[in-house]
Write a protein that holds these residues in place. Structure first.
Motif, short mmCIF file in Angstrom:
data_model
loop_
_atom_site.label_atom_id
_atom_site.label_comp_id
_atom_site.label_asym_id
_atom_site.label_seq_id
_atom_site.Cartn_x
_atom_site.Cartn_y
_atom_site.Cartn_z
N MET A 1 12.95 7.00 -1.01
CA MET A 1 13.17 7.32 0.40
C MET A 1 12.19 6.80 1.02
O MET A 1 12.13 6.89 2.56
CB MET A 1 13.39 8.71 0.42
CG MET A 1 11.90 9.36 0.06
SD MET A 1 11.90 11.28 0.29
CE MET A 1 10.34 11.69 -0.24
N ASP A 2 11.14 6.08 0.70
CA ASP A 2 10.15 5.79 1.62
C ASP A 2 10.48 3.90 2.05
O ASP A 2 9.60 3.31 2.73
CB ASP A 2 8.89 5.66 0.70
CG ASP A 2 8.39 7.18 0.51
OD1 ASP A 2 8.46 8.16 1.56
OD2 ASP A 2 7.75 7.51 -0.62
N MET A 3 11.25 3.56 1.50
CA MET A 3 11.55 2.19 1.60
C MET A 3 11.56 1.76 3.19
O MET A 3 11.22 0.85 3.70
CB MET A 3 12.71 1.66 0.86
CG MET A 3 12.58 1.57 -0.41
SD MET A 3 11.10 0.85 -1.13
CE MET A 3 11.23 -0.75 -0.68
N PHE A 4 12.29 2.71 4.05
CA PHE A 4 12.39 2.28 5.46
C PHE A 4 11.04 2.31 5.79
O PHE A 4 10.58 1.41 6.91
CB PHE A 4 13.23 3.53 6.17
CG PHE A 4 13.14 3.53 7.72
CD1 PHE A 4 13.70 2.45 8.37
CD2 PHE A 4 12.11 4.29 8.31
CE1 PHE A 4 13.85 2.42 9.58
CE2 PHE A 4 12.10 4.28 9.75
CZ PHE A 4 13.11 3.33 10.31
N SER A 5 9.97 3.41 5.79
CA SER A 5 8.79 3.26 6.22
C SER A 5 8.00 2.26 5.74
O SER A 5 7.11 1.33 6.51
CB SER A 5 7.94 4.60 5.84
OG SER A 5 8.82 5.71 6.58
N ILE A 6 8.04 1.80 4.36
CA ILE A 6 7.28 0.79 3.84
C ILE A 6 7.79 -0.54 4.67
O ILE A 6 6.89 -1.41 5.15
CB ILE A 6 7.48 0.61 2.51
CG1 ILE A 6 6.77 1.80 1.90
CG2 ILE A 6 6.98 -0.56 1.73
CD1 ILE A 6 7.07 1.98 0.39
N SER A 7 9.09 -0.85 4.87
CA SER A 7 9.57 -1.96 5.17
C SER A 7 9.20 -2.17 6.83
O SER A 7 8.78 -3.25 7.44
CB SER A 7 11.08 -2.33 5.01
OG SER A 7 11.54 -1.25 5.61
N LEU A 8 9.28 -1.05 7.43
CA LEU A 8 8.61 -1.22 8.73
C LEU A 8 7.33 -1.39 9.06
O LEU A 8 6.91 -2.26 9.70
CB LEU A 8 9.12 0.26 9.51
CG LEU A 8 8.96 0.52 10.95
CD1 LEU A 8 10.03 -0.40 11.53
CD2 LEU A 8 8.92 1.91 11.24
N VAL B 1 0.02 0.60 14.19
CA VAL B 1 -0.63 1.60 14.33
C VAL B 1 -0.01 3.08 13.88
O VAL B 1 -0.40 3.98 13.26
CB VAL B 1 -1.47 1.74 15.71
CG1 VAL B 1 -2.13 3.24 15.90
CG2 VAL B 1 -2.47 0.65 15.71
N GLY B 2 1.26 3.01 14.58
CA GLY B 2 2.02 4.37 14.47
C GLY B 2 2.48 4.43 13.05
O GLY B 2 2.43 5.65 12.50
N GLY B 3 3.03 3.26 12.33
CA GLY B 3 3.43 3.33 11.11
C GLY B 3 2.43 3.91 10.11
O GLY B 3 2.62 4.71 9.23
N TRP B 4 1.26 3.09 10.24
CA TRP B 4 0.08 3.35 9.29
C TRP B 4 -0.46 4.68 9.14
O TRP B 4 -0.72 5.50 8.43
CB TRP B 4 -1.07 2.42 9.45
CG TRP B 4 -0.78 1.15 8.30
CD1 TRP B 4 -0.47 -0.11 9.15
CD2 TRP B 4 -0.69 0.99 7.06
NE1 TRP B 4 -0.33 -0.95 8.24
CE2 TRP B 4 -0.44 -0.41 7.16
CE3 TRP B 4 -0.80 1.38 6.04
CZ2 TRP B 4 -0.30 -1.05 5.71
CZ3 TRP B 4 -0.64 1.33 5.03
CH2 TRP B 4 -0.37 -0.28 4.58
#
Length: 214
Positions: free
Chosen positions: A104-111, A78-81
């Motif tokens: 630079m978005d790979m961290f958020s995407i993988s999380l 929920v927090g990530g999306w």
């Protein structure tokens, strides 16, 4: 001013409670809430994963751990999306599409992918099928990229916050330029000659519009 051990402990406690545990750096409530959901969801999800994997069959079968694992995964998702779709700077402030992706978005995407595929894997009944493979791949991507990801801020930001509080408490921050340009000595210290004689109030600047994402 020399700080006592008690002073330093008090500053450390304040840093942990305000800057770390309650994300006091965020002014925007939605951004803070998304951050807290992601942070505590991540901690809970990983803690329960470790307990279930390494504590043996009896503990792994404990329904409490399984429930907390799902709660952590849901909080993280929920927090990530929420962050990805509505709060990201380039989406909320710059008008870019949510599906525009850069390195630079790979961290958020993988999380997000790790928590999402974990929930999907659980929903379909577990096993070692395609959803499990995607779950593992996302987790490997998340932890494999630690050295190049936002994970580092979990370490340097608390120390930076502690240092800021310490310099205010011991007076060393007084060596920095003050907020007034009336003092000739302060004017001499200014690095830009253009602004030496400029008035202190130069308009609203970045405060002209309320922050939406920080």
């Amino acid at each position: 001013k020399d700080l006592s051990a008690g002073d330093k402990v008090g500053i450390a406690v304040s840093t942990i409670v305000v800057d770390v545990l309650s994300a006091g750096e965020f002014c925007n409530f939605n951004r803070k809430l998304a951050h807290l959901l992601t942070m505590y969801g991540f901690i809970l999800f990983n803690a329960m994963t470790a307990i279930i994997i390494f504590s043996g069959a009896a503990e792994a079968a404990n329904t409490l751990y399984a429930t907390l694992w799902h709660v952590g995964a849901i909080m993280l998702a929920v927090g990530g999306w929420w962050f990805w779709l509505f709060i990201r700077v380039d989406v909320a402030a710059e008008g870019n599409k949510w599906y525009n992706i850069s390195a630079m978005d790979m961290f958020s995407i993988s999380l997000i992918a790790t928590s999402t595929f974990a929930l999907i894997w659980s929903y379909v009944g577990g096993g070692t099928g395609a959803t499990f493979g995607l779950f593992i791949l996302s987790a490997v991507s998340l932890f494999g990229g630690v050295l190049w990801s936002k994970f580092a801020h979990m370490f340097f930001k608390p120390f930076a916050a502690y240092e800021k509080r310490t310099t205010k408490a011991d007076g060393s921050a007084m060596n920095l330029p003050t907020l007034t340009r009336d003092d000739p000595e302060q004017q001499k210290r200014h690095s830009m000659e253009l602004l030496v004689d400029a008035p202190m109030n130069m308009g609203l600047g970045i405060k002209r519009e309320a922050p939406k994402h920080y």
